[in-house]
Write an enzyme that holds these catalytic residues in place. Structure first.
Site, PDB file in Angstrom:
ATOM      1  CE  LYS A  55     -13.981  -1.532  -9.167  1.00  0.00           C
ATOM      2  NZ  LYS A  55     -14.674  -0.697  -8.156  1.00  0.00           N
ATOM      3  CG  ASP A  74      -6.775   2.867  -0.834  1.00  0.00           C
ATOM      4  OD1 ASP A  74      -6.492   2.471  -1.966  1.00  0.00           O
ATOM      5  OD2 ASP A  74      -7.931   3.039  -0.424  1.00  0.00           O
ATOM      6  N   GLY A 108      -3.203  -8.403  -4.285  1.00  0.00           N
ATOM      7  CA  GLY A 108      -4.108  -7.460  -4.932  1.00  0.00           C
ATOM      8  C   GLY A 108      -3.448  -6.159  -5.335  1.00  0.00           C
ATOM      9  CG  LEU A 120      -3.053  -9.326  -8.850  1.00  0.00           C
ATOM     10  CD1 LEU A 120      -4.246 -10.277  -8.785  1.00  0.00           C
ATOM     11  CD2 LEU A 120      -1.968  -9.904  -9.737  1.00  0.00           C
ATOM     12  CG  ASP A 121      -5.738  -3.222  -7.723  1.00  0.00           C
ATOM     13  OD1 ASP A 121      -6.394  -3.960  -8.474  1.00  0.00           O
ATOM     14  OD2 ASP A 121      -6.132  -2.863  -6.604  1.00  0.00           O
ATOM     15  CB  THR A 175       0.764 -14.717  -4.565  1.00  0.00           C
ATOM     16  OG1 THR A 175       0.885 -13.319  -4.275  1.00  0.00           O
ATOM     17  CG2 THR A 175       1.358 -15.008  -5.940  1.00  0.00           C
ATOM     18  CD  GLU A 188      -3.099  -0.643   0.062  1.00  0.00           C
ATOM     19  OE1 GLU A 188      -3.136   0.516  -0.370  1.00  0.00           O
ATOM     20  OE2 GLU A 188      -3.859  -1.537  -0.338  1.00  0.00           O
ATOM     21  CD  GLU A 189       3.585   0.483   3.464  1.00  0.00           C
ATOM     22  OE1 GLU A 189       3.881   0.160   4.621  1.00  0.00           O
ATOM     23  OE2 GLU A 189       3.136  -0.319   2.614  1.00  0.00           O
TER      24      GLU A 189
END
Length: 476
Positions: free
Chosen positions: A253, A262, A216, A219-220, A240, A183-184
């Site tokens: 998406k 986020d 995720g 993949l995004d 994974t 996320e970072e």
């Protein structure tokens, strides 16, 4: 004669027919100044009432033309292709406007496969091709295969050698880019970094897919990069984490964080907490059978980390059943509404107050934990509205606790909930569009939950779900 125009003539070998005049909107500083030129663009001869004409689009050889709807092409011996796209032209006193209807065909497939890194498994080679004829053409070609792979750096440490061995055994020219996909780092900068590497490797924009291997976030990020590279490049997603297995890898998406939208969280590779949350949401919303599986086999699923050890033939395996039902129910909700034209979405269950909660208490909660706390509170909202019984409410909360999911957090104050729902109104067309369970495995979307009901639900929720070891709710 000023203002007199001859029909436009095409220089192609297409059949001869009259084409309507196209008008160009010119900036004021470039408007023609001579009387004669000005007469060509002045709407002096425009009809008083708007005149609407609908056109079809046909391709003759390599050139597209428009013809009036229902009009036939005569004396044309060339092959003609008719498009589903349409152009509507409206001529009025104010000028001309065009309305374009262009249907978008979108096709992707979700494949459950075993031993994906076995060199005899061709999923990473041809998994992006859906058309049988294209597949036959691709597999019969003599051109050396090339693949660009983006892999999460933690996954690379665990499985990187097997990934490299797979492509070498299949005689594939490959480039592996190992990145910290958390996320970072889920940012546009990382997307641009991937695009620079893709451009350097130089892939074919239609036949050589980009491959993403990770959770995720990975993949995004790769999905967004693929969509930007030369206006859409095929890509293959290999999840994974168990959450990405039933969520990011089955949806259409992708995206990255913007302006800290986020929360920052730790990167997990195998722990299935978020998968449990996703499955619980689908179970509450639309599948009582899934709810019963989670309630009855919770300990087994936790002990095995939702892994199936009995193979694809054993349809009685609880792990196999839960993951497959989760994928199927997610696809049912996503496929008819890929572009979110309809903002009434059951998959928003758990996403009304959780975004605000995540940002407020980061990094103490993972994304999925915040989502489950949201679902627990909304369960009490449904109870306060008499949509579910006290027994059903207890079954839902006990199922969550049986899966070791949090059902309350001190940071989720009444003030935060009100603020979160106000934000929800801004991004949902002025309505809350609140998915609420109306039983076990059934749900509806509501826009009429008043503040009194919400506050009553909040007090009940805090009373029942806050444990003696937890602090009083925060005031923010």
């Amino acid at each position: 004669m000023p203002g007199h125009l001859e029909p436009l003539k095409s220089t192609s070998k297409a059949p001869s027919y009259r084409r309507s005049l196209n008008w160009e909107i010119l900036p004021s500083e470039t408007m023609p100044v001579s009387d004669e030129t000005f007469a060509l663009v002045a709407p002096a001869t425009m009809p008083q009432k708007p005149c609407q004409t609908d056109f079809q689009l046909v391709r003759v050889k390599n050139t597209w033309f428009r013809i009036k709807k229902g009009e036939a092409l005569s004396d044309c011996k060339d092959e003609i292709t008719l498009s589903e796209a349409k152009i509507g032209e409206c001529v009025s006193e104010g000028g001309i406007s065009w309305t374009i209807e262009a249907p978008i065909y979108f096709c992707y497939k979700v494949v459950e496969t075993y031993n994906i890194l076995d060199p005899s498994n061709t999923t990473l080679l041809w998994g992006h091709i859906t058309d049988p004829q294209q597949l036959e053409l691709a597999t019969s070609g003599k051109r050396k295969l090339r693949r660009f792979i983006v892999i999460d750096e933690v996954v690379d440490e665990l499985y990187g050698s097997k990934v490299r061995e797979y492509f070498e055994e299949n005689n594939v020219q490959y480039k592996i880019l190992a990145l910290p996909t958390t996320e970072e780092t889920k940012s546009m900068d990382l997307v641009l970094n991937i695009l620079q590497e893709v451009q350097s490797f130089s892939i074919d924009r239609r036949t050589e897919p980009i491959i993403a291997i990770g959770g995720g976030v990975c993949l995004d990020i790769v999905g967004l990069a693929a969509s930007l590279y030369r206006r859409r490049t095929p890509y293959i997603r290999i999840p994974t984490t168990l959450l990405s297995y039933v969520d990011a890898s089955v949806g259409a998406k992708n995206g990255v964080n913007f302006l800290q939208s986020d929360k920052v969280s730790q990167h997990k590779v195998t722990f299935p907490r978020d998968l449990k949350i996703h499955q619980t949401g689908m179970a509450l919303m639309k599948h009582k059978g899934l709810f019963d599986l989670l309630k009855s086999h919770g300990k087994y699923l936790l002990d095995t980390k939702f892994q199936s050890y009995s193979g694809s033939a054993d349809h009685g395996d609880a792990a196999l059943q839960t993951t497959r039902i989760a994928i199927e129910t997610m696809l049912e909700e996503l496929a008819p509404n890929l572009w979110e034209d309809d903002l009434d979405r059951l998959v928003d269950f758990g996403h009304l107050i959780s975004p605000e909660l995540e940002m407020r208490v980061l990094p103490s909660l993972m994304h999925g934990e915040a989502v489950n706390i949201d679902m627990a509170f909304m369960t009490y909202v449904a109870y306060a509205r008499a949509l579910i019984t006290a027994e059903e409410k207890e079954q839902i909360i006990q199922c969550m606790r049986g899966l070791e999911l949090p059902v309350w957090h001190r940071g989720c104050s009444w003030a935060l909930i009100k603020r979160a729902l106000m934000e929800r109104l801004k991004h949902s067309g002025g309505q809350t569009r609140m998915p609420l369970p109306t039983g076990l495995g059934v749900a509806e979307i509501f826009n009429d939950t008043n503040e009194e009901t919400l506050e009553r639900a909040y007090k009940l929720w805090v009373r029942d779900c806050r444990t003696v070891l937890e602090e009083e709710p925060a005031a923010f």
